[in-house]
Design a protein around this motif. Structure first.
Motif, short mmCIF file in Angstrom:
data_model
loop_
_atom_site.label_atom_id
_atom_site.label_comp_id
_atom_site.label_asym_id
_atom_site.label_seq_id
_atom_site.Cartn_x
_atom_site.Cartn_y
_atom_site.Cartn_z
N GLN A 125 -6.15 3.65 0.85
CA GLN A 125 -5.12 3.31 -0.13
C GLN A 125 -4.67 1.85 -0.09
N LYS A 126 -5.39 1.01 0.60
CA LYS A 126 -4.99 -0.40 0.70
C LYS A 126 -6.02 -1.29 0.00
N SER A 151 -4.62 -1.52 6.86
CA SER A 151 -4.22 -2.37 5.74
C SER A 151 -5.01 -3.67 5.68
N GLY A 208 0.82 -1.19 0.00
CA GLY A 208 0.00 0.00 0.00
C GLY A 208 0.86 1.25 0.00
N PRO A 209 0.45 2.28 -0.78
CA PRO A 209 -0.75 2.29 -1.62
C PRO A 209 -0.71 1.18 -2.66
N SER A 210 -1.88 0.62 -2.90
CA SER A 210 -2.02 -0.41 -3.92
C SER A 210 -2.37 0.25 -5.26
N THR A 226 1.18 -3.88 9.02
CA THR A 226 1.77 -3.76 7.68
C THR A 226 3.27 -3.92 7.68
#
Length: 395
Positions: A196-197, A174, A13-15, A144
């Motif tokens: 963002q995950k 996450s 992440g970010p993914s 994470t």
């Protein structure tokens, strides 16, 4: 010099953001106080309840997950309050540091960074707190930095077994939308997450899922707050609006992400991540390397953290792999800096993408001169072939 082909962003992440979500984000911004916005806001707020698996409030902030950490603490606690936290890794450590900076008195149960929080130790400490001075227990669901998952339902049982009234606060920044999370069923009081995950968005939105008990606490909590105040959110959110300018275009993307998750089916999403995590760990072990998470059953489907052989730099390996194969891998953080690299396998991700990722890692190990056995990617491929994805009907 330009490199042909796509860049592989395989950090945890970010993914990578799917095209459908990018197109949704690119829509023209509208008046966030006008009549058309209500549907956007209500869809996002109600949709996130389904992702958290709660019928209670979910608040959305235009911020990183760090902001939602702060919101969780300042809405429920006052300076001087004691908080019990568990050291599962780098992000649990940062949350602990934030609590101190906010004037709280966190007690940090030491961990070895090789697994999730230990419910029996939490129960033991709470039983000793006969005067109920500890006001909250804070645990990271998916750490994470280490690739370890904490058993949140068991932590709730530990709190209850101790007969303790402490709030249960959970960071699933996450974990949400990648591995199973059940806010109501597991008795969580406050949950923190980010966009963002597993939600497949760019950074910029954060979330608090909040129990009715925690919301009541926020009416009397003694911490100074303004931007993060849940009470300011309740009224406007009821009709799909916000007390200040929201991240409108990210909300467009969020609504698209929620639709995509339900089209696939949340249980299928969780099974896909678990299967990819198992395949990645099979590759690591076939390379003769060690997975950082050492507790069976607590390994993450979001990422795999890999210990480097003694005397070899994880950062040098990552740099070589990026240079030659255009793949970004996660770095080790604080206690495991330069000792660990992390393979992200989360978000909009399939078998072929995993095989490309693991092939890139294996080629990078060879190019960087890291001692390993060849064929790990082949072992992962066999695992994927042998474990056919079992899908249930979409929601």
């Amino acid at each position: 010099m330009r490199q042909a082909g796509r860049h592989f962003l395989q950090i945890p992440g970010p993914s990578a953001v799917p095209d459908r979500i990018l197109r949704a984000i690119s829509m023209q911004t509208i008046d966030h106080r006008g009549p058309d916005f209500a549907e956007v806001g209500q869809t996002a707020l109600e949709g996130m309840k389904g992702i958290f698996k709660t019928s209670q409030n979910v608040f959305i902030f235009p911020s990183s997950g760090t902001g939602a950490w702060e919101a969780a603490l300042v809405n429920t606690l006052a300076p001087g309050d004691r908080v019990l936290m568990f050291e599962t890794g780098h992000f649990a450590t940062l949350w602990n540091k934030m609590a101190r900076r906010l004037g709280l008195e966190p007690e940090f149960l030491e961990g070895d960074w090789r697994g999730g929080a230990e419910p029996d130790r939490i129960e033991e400490r709470l039983r000793a707190d006969t005067n109920h001075m500890i006001k909250a227990v804070c645990v990271v669901h998916n750490e994470t930095s280490t690739g370890s998952v904490s058993p949140i339902a068991e932590v709730r049982k530990a709190i209850d077994a101790a007969g303790h009234p402490a709030l249960l606060m959970v960071d699933t920044i996450s974990g949400l939308a990648s591995i199973d999370f059940r806010f109501d069923e597991w008795g969580v009081d406050v949950c923190v997450s980010g966009s963002q995950k597993g939600l497949m968005l760019p950074p910029g939105l954060s979330f608090n899922a909040v129990s009715d008990k925690a919301l009541d606490y926020s009416k009397e909590a003694g911490s100074m707050r303004s931007y993060w105040d849940w009470q300011d959110m309740v009224g406007p959110n009821a009709t799909g609006y916000f007390p200040y300018t929201p991240g409108t275009n990210l909300l467009y993307g969020l609504n698209e992400a929620i639709a995509m998750l339900h089209e696939e089916g949340l249980d299928n999403v969780f099974a896909r991540h678990a299967r990819h995590g198992a395949a990645a760990r099979a590759a690591v072990r076939a390379w003769g390397l060690e997975v950082l998470c050492a507790r069976q059953g607590q390994e993450s489907g979001v990422l795999t953290a890999v210990l480097m052989p003694e005397g070899h730099s994880a950062d040098a390996f990552r740099a070589t792999t990026l240079q030659h194969y255009d793949i970004s891998l996660g770095n080790g953080l604080s206690k495991v800096a330069d000792k660990v690299f992390r393979i992200g396998h989360l978000g909009d991700f399939n078998d072929l993408m995993l095989m490309a990722t693991l092939s890139g890692v294996e080629m990078g190990l060879a190019k960087a001169g890291v001692p390993h056995e060849s064929g790990g990617a082949q072992v992962a491929m066999a695992h994927l072939i042998d474990t056919k994805e079992e899908r249930v009907a979409a929601e």
